[in-house]
Design a protein around this motif. Sequence first.
Motif, PDB file in Angstrom:
ATOM      1  N   GLU A 102      81.494   1.550  29.517  1.00  0.00           N
ATOM      2  CA  GLU A 102      82.477   1.225  30.724  1.00  0.00           C
ATOM      3  C   GLU A 102      83.790   0.710  29.891  1.00  0.00           C
ATOM      4  OE1 GLU A 102      80.815  -1.364  33.590  1.00  0.00           O
ATOM      5  OE2 GLU A 102      79.338   0.190  34.147  1.00  0.00           O
ATOM      6  N   HIS A 103      83.332  -0.254  28.925  1.00  0.00           N
ATOM      7  CA  HIS A 103      84.609  -1.029  28.150  1.00  0.00           C
ATOM      8  C   HIS A 103      85.068   0.198  27.270  1.00  0.00           C
ATOM      9  CE1 HIS A 103      85.898  -2.800  24.693  1.00  0.00           C
ATOM     10  NE2 HIS A 103      86.443  -3.485  25.557  1.00  0.00           N
ATOM     11  N   ALA A 104      84.035   0.942  26.446  1.00  0.00           N
ATOM     12  CA  ALA A 104      84.854   1.934  25.687  1.00  0.00           C
ATOM     13  C   ALA A 104      85.642   3.088  26.422  1.00  0.00           C
ATOM     14  CB  ALA A 104      83.810   2.621  24.852  1.00  0.00           C
ATOM     15  N   GLY A 135      87.593   2.235  28.769  1.00  0.00           N
ATOM     16  CA  GLY A 135      88.839   1.545  29.077  1.00  0.00           C
ATOM     17  C   GLY A 135      88.882   0.868  30.511  1.00  0.00           C
ATOM     18  N   TRP A 136      87.674   0.920  30.816  1.00  0.00           N
ATOM     19  CA  TRP A 136      87.422   0.305  32.324  1.00  0.00           C
ATOM     20  C   TRP A 136      87.880  -1.187  32.489  1.00  0.00           C
ATOM     21  CZ3 TRP A 136      82.557   2.136  35.497  1.00  0.00           C
ATOM     22  CH2 TRP A 136      82.713   3.618  35.246  1.00  0.00           C
ATOM     23  N   THR A 163      90.272  -8.850  32.832  1.00  0.00           N
ATOM     24  CA  THR A 163      91.255  -8.220  31.739  1.00  0.00           C
ATOM     25  C   THR A 163      92.892  -8.431  32.164  1.00  0.00           C
ATOM     26  OG1 THR A 163      89.365  -6.237  31.526  1.00  0.00           O
ATOM     27  CG2 THR A 163      91.925  -5.595  31.021  1.00  0.00           C
ATOM     28  N   GLY A 216      94.566   0.958  27.096  1.00  0.00           N
ATOM     29  CA  GLY A 216      93.276   1.119  26.363  1.00  0.00           C
ATOM     30  C   GLY A 216      92.250   0.025  26.488  1.00  0.00           C
ATOM     31  N   PRO A 217      91.024   0.065  26.049  1.00  0.00           N
ATOM     32  CA  PRO A 217      89.873  -0.906  26.152  1.00  0.00           C
ATOM     33  C   PRO A 217      90.696  -2.436  25.792  1.00  0.00           C
ATOM     34  CG  PRO A 217      89.094   0.988  24.818  1.00  0.00           C
ATOM     35  CD  PRO A 217      90.556   1.042  25.081  1.00  0.00           C
ATOM     36  N   LEU A 223      87.087  -7.108  23.330  1.00  0.00           N
ATOM     37  CA  LEU A 223      85.731  -7.616  23.933  1.00  0.00           C
ATOM     38  C   LEU A 223      85.545  -9.234  23.688  1.00  0.00           C
ATOM     39  CD1 LEU A 223      83.851  -6.408  25.982  1.00  0.00           C
ATOM     40  CD2 LEU A 223      82.351  -5.448  24.220  1.00  0.00           C
ATOM     41  N   GLU A 239      85.240 -11.480  28.478  1.00  0.00           N
ATOM     42  CA  GLU A 239      85.100 -10.176  28.782  1.00  0.00           C
ATOM     43  C   GLU A 239      83.690  -9.757  29.121  1.00  0.00           C
ATOM     44  OE1 GLU A 239      86.649  -7.565  30.062  1.00  0.00           O
ATOM     45  OE2 GLU A 239      88.815  -8.257  29.941  1.00  0.00           O
ATOM     46  N   ARG A 247      81.521  -8.905  32.365  1.00  0.00           N
ATOM     47  CA  ARG A 247      81.098  -7.625  32.896  1.00  0.00           C
ATOM     48  C   ARG A 247      79.460  -7.643  32.893  1.00  0.00           C
ATOM     49  NH1 ARG A 247      84.647  -3.518  30.976  1.00  0.00           N
ATOM     50  NH2 ARG A 247      86.537  -4.309  30.478  1.00  0.00           N
ATOM     51  N   THR A 290      81.155   0.685  18.586  1.00  0.00           N
ATOM     52  CA  THR A 290      82.849   1.255  18.190  1.00  0.00           C
ATOM     53  C   THR A 290      82.888   1.776  16.938  1.00  0.00           C
ATOM     54  OG1 THR A 290      83.662  -0.712  19.578  1.00  0.00           O
ATOM     55  CG2 THR A 290      85.181  -0.012  17.834  1.00  0.00           C
TER      56      THR A 290
END
Length: 194
Positions: free
Chosen positions: A121-123, A125-126, A131, A139-140, A143, A147, A151, A177
């Motif tokens: 989800e983070h990757a 861009g949620w 946030t 973008g993301p 982290l 965060e 999450r 990543t």
Amino acid sequence: MALSTSSVITLKINGEKHTLPVDHRTTLLDALRERLDLTGTKKGCDQGQCGACTVLLDGRRAVACLQLAVAAEGREITTIEGVADGERLHPVQQAFLDLDGFQCGYCTPGQICSAIGMIEEHAAGWPSAVTEDVRPQAGPPPLTADEIRERMSGNLCRCGAYVAIVEAVARAAEAHTNASDEGAATDGTKEAVI
């Protein structure tokens, strides 16, 4: 004429199909544990509040105690038993082991499944509730520990291993990543960072 209260369903779990008769009121959690002996997914609160029963449905996090088994038919279900690649642990599992991201271990399967979904989800861009810049073009977000905590807030650890859980998720997210960057660099879509 009485309506039937059960059906025969086929669930695709960890890449394998399982056909079983279930009462329409059977939760996915009970089908996994009681009918299919996939006991890695734990029953905690049975009310969707603790996250111990978190599984992945089509790659997204879901608490299995609130999901009816009949509603999961046709979806890709991944439990803790299906996240490793044979004998090779998933990077999130490895990070939890390396950094002692657990104590009693009861919540760990749900924590790991949730972390896998959260990293994706983070990757993608949620944003989360913490946030700062929620614009899609931003973008993301970084982290950060805040965060990660936000999450992962749907997964409780009654032992209080949160510090190590946050560290494990951060390490696994960094590995994700780096793997994504390497994959993009080899297919020419992103330049390698030196």
